[in-house]
Write a protein that holds these residues in place. Structure first.
Motif, PDB file in Angstrom:
ATOM      1  N   SER A  64      42.536  54.562  26.112  1.00 37.50           N
ATOM      2  CA  SER A  64      42.215  53.157  25.833  1.00 37.50           C
ATOM      3  C   SER A  64      43.427  52.361  25.349  1.00 37.50           C
ATOM      4  O   SER A  64      43.331  51.546  24.430  1.00 37.50           O
ATOM      5  N   VAL A  65      44.581  52.613  25.980  1.00 40.83           N
ATOM      6  CA  VAL A  65      45.768  51.798  25.696  1.00 40.83           C
ATOM      7  C   VAL A  65      45.611  50.452  26.391  1.00 40.83           C
ATOM      8  O   VAL A  65      45.282  50.378  27.571  1.00 40.83           O
ATOM      9  N   LYS A  66      45.841  49.379  25.637  1.00 37.91           N
ATOM     10  CA  LYS A  66      45.675  48.024  26.140  1.00 37.91           C
ATOM     11  C   LYS A  66      46.878  47.180  25.735  1.00 37.91           C
ATOM     12  O   LYS A  66      47.675  47.599  24.883  1.00 37.91           O
ATOM     13  N   PRO A  67      47.004  45.985  26.306  1.00 43.47           N
ATOM     14  CA  PRO A  67      48.132  45.124  25.930  1.00 43.47           C
ATOM     15  C   PRO A  67      48.221  44.861  24.434  1.00 43.47           C
ATOM     16  O   PRO A  67      49.326  44.724  23.889  1.00 43.47           O
ATOM     17  N   ASP A  68      47.063  44.818  23.747  1.00 43.78           N
ATOM     18  CA  ASP A  68      47.116  44.452  22.327  1.00 43.78           C
ATOM     19  C   ASP A  68      47.392  45.617  21.385  1.00 43.78           C
ATOM     20  O   ASP A  68      47.618  45.402  20.187  1.00 43.78           O
ATOM     21  N   ASN A  69      47.378  46.847  21.888  1.00 47.18           N
ATOM     22  CA  ASN A  69      47.708  47.967  20.998  1.00 47.18           C
ATOM     23  C   ASN A  69      48.884  48.800  21.496  1.00 47.18           C
ATOM     24  O   ASN A  69      49.325  49.731  20.826  1.00 47.18           O
ATOM     25  N   ALA A  70      49.406  48.466  22.687  1.00 46.14           N
ATOM     26  CA  ALA A  70      50.456  49.287  23.284  1.00 46.14           C
ATOM     27  C   ALA A  70      51.742  49.303  22.455  1.00 46.14           C
ATOM     28  O   ALA A  70      52.338  50.364  22.237  1.00 46.14           O
ATOM     29  N   ALA A  71      52.168  48.135  21.980  1.00 48.05           N
ATOM     30  CA  ALA A  71      53.457  48.062  21.297  1.00 48.05           C
ATOM     31  C   ALA A  71      53.494  48.927  20.045  1.00 48.05           C
ATOM     32  O   ALA A  71      54.473  49.643  19.802  1.00 48.05           O
ATOM     33  N   ILE A  72      52.438  48.892  19.250  1.00 39.39           N
ATOM     34  CA  ILE A  72      52.437  49.677  18.014  1.00 39.39           C
ATOM     35  C   ILE A  72      52.353  51.163  18.308  1.00 39.39           C
ATOM     36  O   ILE A  72      52.983  51.976  17.624  1.00 39.39           O
ATOM     37  N   LEU A  73      51.617  51.541  19.348  1.00 42.07           N
ATOM     38  CA  LEU A  73      51.559  52.952  19.729  1.00 42.07           C
ATOM     39  C   LEU A  73      52.924  53.429  20.220  1.00 42.07           C
ATOM     40  O   LEU A  73      53.404  54.493  19.806  1.00 42.07           O
ATOM     41  N   PHE A  74      53.550  52.632  21.076  1.00 39.53           N
ATOM     42  CA  PHE A  74      54.820  53.046  21.667  1.00 39.53           C
ATOM     43  C   PHE A  74      55.979  52.990  20.673  1.00 39.53           C
ATOM     44  O   PHE A  74      57.064  53.504  20.956  1.00 39.53           O
ATOM     45  N   GLY A  94      55.775  56.396  25.610  1.00 43.70           N
ATOM     46  CA  GLY A  94      55.134  55.604  26.645  1.00 43.70           C
ATOM     47  C   GLY A  94      53.680  55.996  26.765  1.00 43.70           C
ATOM     48  O   GLY A  94      53.109  56.583  25.848  1.00 43.70           O
ATOM     49  N   GLY A  95      53.074  55.665  27.906  1.00 46.63           N
ATOM     50  CA  GLY A  95      51.645  55.902  28.020  1.00 46.63           C
ATOM     51  C   GLY A  95      51.187  56.293  29.405  1.00 46.63           C
ATOM     52  O   GLY A  95      51.833  55.974  30.413  1.00 46.63           O
ATOM     53  N   LEU A  96      50.065  56.998  29.437  1.00 49.50           N
ATOM     54  CA  LEU A  96      49.325  57.269  30.666  1.00 49.50           C
ATOM     55  C   LEU A  96      48.112  56.352  30.595  1.00 49.50           C
ATOM     56  O   LEU A  96      47.213  56.555  29.772  1.00 49.50           O
ATOM     57  N   ILE A  97      48.085  55.346  31.444  1.00 51.24           N
ATOM     58  CA  ILE A  97      47.173  54.216  31.297  1.00 51.24           C
ATOM     59  C   ILE A  97      46.043  54.283  32.313  1.00 51.24           C
ATOM     60  O   ILE A  97      46.300  54.409  33.519  1.00 51.24           O
ATOM     61  N   THR A 135      36.521  55.018  26.450  1.00 50.48           N
ATOM     62  CA  THR A 135      35.475  54.710  25.467  1.00 50.48           C
ATOM     63  C   THR A 135      35.734  53.418  24.719  1.00 50.48           C
ATOM     64  O   THR A 135      34.847  52.908  24.030  1.00 50.48           O
ATOM     65  N   GLY A 136      36.960  52.908  24.831  1.00 52.60           N
ATOM     66  CA  GLY A 136      37.329  51.743  24.048  1.00 52.60           C
ATOM     67  C   GLY A 136      37.862  52.126  22.678  1.00 52.60           C
ATOM     68  O   GLY A 136      38.428  51.304  21.972  1.00 52.60           O
ATOM     69  N   ARG A 137      37.642  53.389  22.299  1.00 51.82           N
ATOM     70  CA  ARG A 137      38.190  53.884  21.028  1.00 51.82           C
ATOM     71  C   ARG A 137      39.612  54.366  21.252  1.00 51.82           C
ATOM     72  O   ARG A 137      39.920  54.965  22.285  1.00 51.82           O
TER      73      ARG A 137
END
Length: 248
Positions: free
Chosen positions: A210-220, A227-230, A173-175
Protein backbone atom coordinates in the motif's frame (compact mmCIF):
# COMPACT_ATOMS: atom_id res chain seq x y z
CA UNK A 1 28.88 4.64 3.85
CA UNK A 2 27.32 3.31 0.64
CA UNK A 3 25.04 5.44 -1.48
CA UNK A 4 22.50 3.19 -3.15
CA UNK A 5 20.40 4.39 -6.06
CA UNK A 6 16.69 3.98 -5.46
CA UNK A 7 14.59 1.49 -7.42
CA UNK A 8 10.83 1.70 -7.94
CA UNK A 9 9.12 -1.28 -9.56
CA UNK A 10 5.47 -1.40 -10.58
CA UNK A 11 3.76 -4.77 -10.17
CA UNK A 12 0.69 -4.71 -12.41
CA UNK A 13 -0.53 -8.07 -11.07
CA UNK A 14 -3.41 -9.39 -13.23
CA UNK A 15 -4.37 -6.03 -14.69
CA UNK A 16 -3.99 -4.59 -18.13
CA UNK A 17 -5.27 -4.35 -21.69
CA UNK A 18 -3.73 -3.09 -24.91
CA UNK A 19 -5.37 0.30 -24.51
CA UNK A 20 -4.78 0.68 -20.77
CA UNK A 21 -1.15 -0.40 -21.07
CA UNK A 22 -0.44 2.10 -23.83
CA UNK A 23 -1.96 4.95 -21.83
CA UNK A 24 -0.11 3.98 -18.65
CA UNK A 25 3.27 3.57 -20.31
CA UNK A 26 2.99 6.79 -22.26
CA UNK A 27 2.20 8.62 -19.03
CA UNK A 28 5.30 7.16 -17.40
CA UNK A 29 7.54 7.87 -20.38
CA UNK A 30 6.29 11.45 -20.61
CA UNK A 31 7.40 12.08 -17.03
CA UNK A 32 11.04 11.20 -17.62
CA UNK A 33 13.75 11.65 -16.55
CA UNK A 34 13.66 9.97 -13.14
CA UNK A 35 16.45 10.07 -10.58
CA UNK A 36 15.48 6.61 -9.35
CA UNK A 37 15.63 3.52 -11.53
CA UNK A 38 12.11 2.68 -12.67
CA UNK A 39 10.71 -0.63 -13.91
CA UNK A 40 7.37 -2.34 -14.51
CA UNK A 41 6.62 -6.04 -14.05
CA UNK A 42 3.74 -7.00 -16.29
CA UNK A 43 1.55 -10.03 -17.12
CA UNK A 44 3.26 -12.49 -19.51
CA UNK A 45 0.98 -11.78 -22.53
CA UNK A 46 2.00 -8.12 -22.54
CA UNK A 47 5.78 -8.56 -22.37
CA UNK A 48 6.22 -8.15 -26.11
CA UNK A 49 4.30 -4.88 -26.44
CA UNK A 50 5.84 -3.47 -23.27
CA UNK A 51 9.33 -4.34 -24.51
CA UNK A 52 8.65 -2.53 -27.78
CA UNK A 53 7.17 0.53 -26.07
CA UNK A 54 9.96 0.85 -23.51
CA UNK A 55 12.88 -0.05 -25.77
CA UNK A 56 15.49 2.69 -25.93
CA UNK A 57 14.05 4.29 -22.79
CA UNK A 58 15.37 4.40 -19.25
CA UNK A 59 12.38 2.40 -17.96
CA UNK A 60 13.06 -1.32 -17.50
CA UNK A 61 10.57 -4.17 -17.58
CA UNK A 62 10.19 -7.62 -16.11
CA UNK A 63 7.85 -10.48 -15.26
CA UNK A 64 5.76 -11.30 -12.21
CA UNK A 65 7.04 -14.86 -11.93
CA UNK A 66 9.61 -17.26 -13.37
CA UNK A 67 9.63 -21.03 -13.60
CA UNK A 68 12.23 -22.98 -11.66
CA UNK A 69 12.57 -25.25 -14.70
CA UNK A 70 14.68 -24.64 -17.80
CA UNK A 71 12.25 -26.34 -20.18
CA UNK A 72 10.05 -29.40 -20.43
CA UNK A 73 6.54 -30.70 -19.83
CA UNK A 74 5.45 -27.96 -17.43
CA UNK A 75 2.17 -26.68 -18.86
CA UNK A 76 1.53 -23.05 -18.03
CA UNK A 77 5.08 -22.35 -16.85
CA UNK A 78 7.29 -19.65 -18.35
CA UNK A 79 11.05 -20.15 -18.20
CA UNK A 80 13.79 -17.63 -17.61
CA UNK A 81 15.12 -18.42 -21.07
CA UNK A 82 11.82 -17.24 -22.55
CA UNK A 83 11.78 -14.13 -20.37
CA UNK A 84 15.30 -13.25 -21.43
CA UNK A 85 14.20 -13.24 -25.07
CA UNK A 86 11.83 -10.40 -24.20
CA UNK A 87 14.62 -8.40 -22.58
CA UNK A 88 13.33 -8.77 -19.02
CA UNK A 89 15.66 -7.20 -16.50
CA UNK A 90 13.66 -8.35 -13.47
CA UNK A 91 11.46 -11.24 -12.37
CA UNK A 92 9.39 -11.13 -9.19
CA UNK A 93 9.61 -14.41 -7.26
CA UNK A 94 7.93 -15.44 -4.02
CA UNK A 95 5.24 -12.78 -3.96
CA UNK A 96 2.86 -13.47 -1.09
CA UNK A 97 0.02 -14.07 -3.52
CA UNK A 98 2.04 -16.83 -5.17
CA UNK A 99 2.95 -18.30 -1.80
CA UNK A 100 -0.65 -18.18 -0.55
CA UNK A 101 -2.69 -19.02 -3.65
CA UNK A 102 -0.27 -21.40 -5.34
CA UNK A 103 1.39 -23.00 -2.32
CA UNK A 104 4.90 -21.90 -3.23
CA UNK A 105 7.46 -23.02 -0.68
CA UNK A 106 10.61 -21.20 0.40
CA UNK A 107 12.66 -23.76 -1.54
CA UNK A 108 10.66 -23.27 -4.74
CA UNK A 109 11.11 -19.51 -4.47
CA UNK A 110 14.84 -20.04 -4.06
CA UNK A 111 14.94 -22.31 -7.11
CA UNK A 112 13.08 -19.71 -9.16
CA UNK A 113 15.55 -17.02 -8.10
CA UNK A 114 18.43 -19.29 -9.13
CA UNK A 115 16.84 -19.99 -12.52
CA UNK A 116 16.34 -16.28 -13.20
CA UNK A 117 19.91 -15.37 -12.28
CA UNK A 118 21.25 -18.11 -14.53
CA UNK A 119 19.78 -16.23 -17.49
CA UNK A 120 20.94 -12.79 -16.41
CA UNK A 121 17.59 -11.72 -14.95
CA UNK A 122 17.59 -10.06 -11.53
CA UNK A 123 15.12 -11.75 -9.21
CA UNK A 124 13.09 -9.55 -6.90
CA UNK A 125 12.69 -11.91 -3.95
CA UNK A 126 9.63 -11.14 -1.84
CA UNK A 127 9.41 -11.91 1.87
CA UNK A 128 6.81 -10.96 4.45
CA UNK A 129 4.66 -12.05 7.35
CA UNK A 130 0.92 -12.39 7.80
CA UNK A 131 -1.01 -10.36 10.37
CA UNK A 132 -1.27 -13.42 12.61
CA UNK A 133 2.48 -13.93 12.48
CA UNK A 134 3.16 -10.28 13.28
CA UNK A 135 0.77 -10.32 16.22
CA UNK A 136 2.45 -13.48 17.48
CA UNK A 137 5.84 -11.76 17.39
CA UNK A 138 7.09 -13.97 14.58
CA UNK A 139 7.92 -11.34 11.96
CA UNK A 140 11.70 -11.59 12.21
CA UNK A 141 11.71 -15.39 12.26
CA UNK A 142 9.41 -15.60 9.23
CA UNK A 143 11.28 -13.20 6.96
CA UNK A 144 14.66 -14.63 7.96
CA UNK A 145 13.44 -18.16 7.19
CA UNK A 146 12.15 -17.08 3.79
CA UNK A 147 15.36 -15.27 2.91
CA UNK A 148 17.59 -18.03 4.31
CA UNK A 149 16.37 -20.49 1.67
CA UNK A 150 17.43 -18.11 -1.09
CA UNK A 151 20.81 -17.40 0.52
CA UNK A 152 21.46 -21.13 0.83
CA UNK A 153 20.54 -21.76 -2.82
CA UNK A 154 22.52 -18.86 -4.28
CA UNK A 155 25.58 -18.63 -2.05
CA UNK A 156 27.69 -15.59 -2.92
CA UNK A 157 25.35 -14.85 -5.83
CA UNK A 158 22.83 -13.62 -3.27
CA UNK A 159 24.49 -10.24 -3.72
CA UNK A 160 22.95 -10.03 -7.20
CA UNK A 161 19.30 -10.12 -6.14
CA UNK A 162 16.85 -7.46 -5.01
CA UNK A 163 14.87 -8.21 -1.84
CA UNK A 164 11.38 -6.84 -1.29
CA UNK A 165 9.78 -6.82 2.15
CA UNK A 166 6.03 -6.95 1.73
CA UNK A 167 4.06 -7.53 4.92
CA UNK A 168 1.11 -9.64 3.79
CA UNK A 169 -1.27 -7.67 5.99
CA UNK A 170 -0.43 -4.46 4.09
CA UNK A 171 -0.79 -5.72 0.50
CA UNK A 172 -3.91 -4.37 -1.16
CA UNK A 173 -5.50 -3.59 2.21
CA UNK A 174 -4.81 0.11 2.43
CA UNK A 175 -2.84 -0.57 5.61
CA UNK A 176 0.83 0.31 5.52
CA UNK A 177 3.62 -0.57 7.90
CA UNK A 178 4.82 2.54 9.67
CA UNK A 179 8.20 3.82 8.47
CA UNK A 180 9.67 2.58 11.75
CA UNK A 181 8.13 -0.90 11.40
CA UNK A 182 9.32 -1.20 7.81
CA UNK A 183 12.82 0.02 8.61
CA UNK A 184 13.14 -2.41 11.51
CA UNK A 185 12.49 -5.38 9.23
CA UNK A 186 14.74 -4.02 6.49
CA UNK A 187 17.54 -3.68 9.03
CA UNK A 188 17.07 -7.33 10.03
CA UNK A 189 17.24 -8.40 6.38
CA UNK A 190 20.32 -6.25 5.72
CA UNK A 191 22.08 -7.81 8.71
CA UNK A 192 21.18 -11.30 7.53
CA UNK A 193 22.52 -10.53 4.07
CA UNK A 194 25.69 -9.01 5.56
CA UNK A 195 26.44 -12.35 7.19
CA UNK A 196 26.22 -14.00 3.77
CA UNK A 197 27.91 -11.54 1.39
CA UNK A 198 30.20 -8.51 1.57
CA UNK A 199 27.93 -6.92 -1.04
CA UNK A 200 25.03 -6.52 1.38
CA UNK A 201 25.55 -2.79 1.84
CA UNK A 202 25.14 -2.30 -1.92
CA UNK A 203 22.03 -4.47 -2.31
CA UNK A 204 18.65 -2.88 -2.90
CA UNK A 205 15.95 -3.66 -0.35
CA UNK A 206 12.47 -2.55 -1.39
CA UNK A 207 9.30 -2.04 0.61
CA UNK A 208 5.89 -3.02 -0.73
CA UNK A 209 2.47 -2.79 0.85
CA UNK A 210 0.00 0.00 0.00
CA UNK A 211 2.72 2.47 -0.98
CA UNK A 212 1.10 5.66 -2.28
CA UNK A 213 2.23 9.14 -3.32
CA UNK A 214 1.45 10.49 0.16
CA UNK A 215 3.52 7.97 2.12
CA UNK A 216 6.29 7.06 -0.33
CA UNK A 217 8.77 9.78 0.59
CA UNK A 218 8.85 9.00 4.30
CA UNK A 219 9.14 5.26 3.66
CA UNK A 220 11.93 5.71 1.13
CA UNK A 221 13.83 8.03 3.47
CA UNK A 222 14.53 5.20 5.90
CA UNK A 223 18.14 4.04 6.09
CA UNK A 224 17.64 0.56 4.65
CA UNK A 225 14.68 1.12 2.33
CA UNK A 226 15.93 1.61 -1.21
CA UNK A 227 12.66 2.03 -3.04
CA UNK A 228 9.43 0.15 -3.50
CA UNK A 229 7.55 -2.67 -5.16
CA UNK A 230 4.32 -0.89 -6.01
CA UNK A 231 0.94 -2.54 -6.58
CA UNK A 232 -2.24 -0.48 -6.88
CA UNK A 233 -0.46 2.85 -7.33
CA UNK A 234 1.43 1.39 -10.30
CA UNK A 235 -1.77 1.22 -12.35
CA UNK A 236 -2.22 4.99 -12.62
CA UNK A 237 0.54 6.91 -14.34
CA UNK A 238 0.19 9.99 -12.14
CA UNK A 239 0.41 7.96 -8.94
CA UNK A 240 3.30 5.81 -10.12
CA UNK A 241 5.23 8.84 -11.33
CA UNK A 242 4.66 10.56 -7.98
CA UNK A 243 5.99 7.51 -6.13
CA UNK A 244 9.00 7.33 -8.44
CA UNK A 245 9.74 10.99 -7.85
CA UNK A 246 9.45 10.49 -4.10
CA UNK A 247 12.33 8.02 -4.36
CA UNK A 248 14.63 10.84 -5.46
Amino acid sequence: MTTRHKLVVGNWKMHGSHAANAELLQGILAARPFVAEVAVCVPFPYLSEVAVTLSNSSVAWGSQDCSAHVQGAYTGEVSATMLAEFGCRYAIVGHSERRAFHGESDQLVADKAKAALAKGITPIVCVGETLEQREAGETEAVVKRQLSAVIHALGQCIGEVVVAYEPVWAIGTGRTASPEQAQAVHAVLRAQLAAATPRASDMKLLYGGSVKPDNAAILFSQADIDGGLIGGAALKAADFVAVARAAS
